[in-house]
Design an enzyme around this catalytic site. Structure first.
Site, short mmCIF file in Angstrom:
data_model
loop_
_atom_site.label_atom_id
_atom_site.label_comp_id
_atom_site.label_asym_id
_atom_site.label_seq_id
_atom_site.Cartn_x
_atom_site.Cartn_y
_atom_site.Cartn_z
N ASP A 7 44.09 -22.91 53.72
CA ASP A 7 42.84 -23.37 54.32
C ASP A 7 43.17 -24.69 55.02
OD1 ASP A 7 40.12 -23.74 54.97
OD2 ASP A 7 39.83 -24.95 53.17
N GLU A 67 43.33 -19.37 57.51
CA GLU A 67 41.99 -19.27 58.09
C GLU A 67 42.02 -19.73 59.54
OE1 GLU A 67 37.48 -20.82 57.10
OE2 GLU A 67 39.00 -20.91 55.52
N ASP A 139 38.66 -26.35 48.81
CA ASP A 139 39.80 -26.10 49.69
C ASP A 139 40.76 -25.08 49.07
OD1 ASP A 139 39.19 -28.02 51.86
OD2 ASP A 139 39.47 -29.51 50.28
#
Length: 181
Positions: A7, A67, A139
């Protein structure tokens, strides 16, 4: 198969490692890589690059899932996030890993079953799906979520084009680069 989920973020980048054995997922590790906001942008990007490279060397994944960047209201924030994401991808590719990309919508649908899930819902479902004793940071949960997305066949949905037929059946369409229903 061992999957490293990322992430990306300039201040905090989450990572999550899991193993897939058949239809079973097993938690390996997760955490965050933090850059010092007091240092220059190039130094912060190097911190992320080095941190991602170290995580990849330590846990020896077979592939990585990251992501995709969303377009923020503030273009400067979007550009900075894109640079952090680029540093992370370079760290992964530098370790010889194939990298797969997923949107936040794909991650949330894979983990929660609902594309507009909030961070707490993602954290809770990651905790349940991986039988964790505690709730991971947001996160780390997002990083584990993107790894779960890839493990559950997300690689066949790696682009919006892969989702288009199903979304069209549900009455969704793309308008001005955004998904609307």
């Amino acid at each position: 198969m061992r999957i490293l989920g990322i992430d990306p973020g300039l201040r905090t980048t989450g990572f999550g490692v899991l193993e897939k054995h058949g239809n079973k997922l097993a938690y390996v590790a997760s955490g965050t890589i933090r850059s010092n906001g007091e240092t220059s942008l190039p130094e912060r990007l190097k911190t992320l690059y080095d941190g991602i490279s170290e995580v990849a060397r330590t846990y020896a994944p077979d592939c990585a899932a990251i992501e995709k960047v969303f377009v923020n209201v503030n273009p400067q924030s979007t550009l900075l996030l894109g640079q952090a994401r680029g540093a992370a991808i370079c760290g992964l590719v530098g370790q010889g890993l194939p990298v797969f990309e997923y949107t936040a919508l794909q991650l949330k649908v894979a983990v929660v079953g609902y594309g507009r899930a909030n961070k707490e819902q993602v954290q809770e479902m990651v905790m349940r799906l991986l039988s964790l004793s505690g709730r991971p940071s947001s996160d780390a949960a997002d990083a584990l979520g993107v790894a779960i997305c890839h493990a559950n066949g997300g690689d066949t949905l790696g682009t919006l084009a892969g989702l288009a037929p199903e979304l069209a059946r549900k009455g969704m369409r793309v308008r001005r680069g955004r998904l609307v229903g």
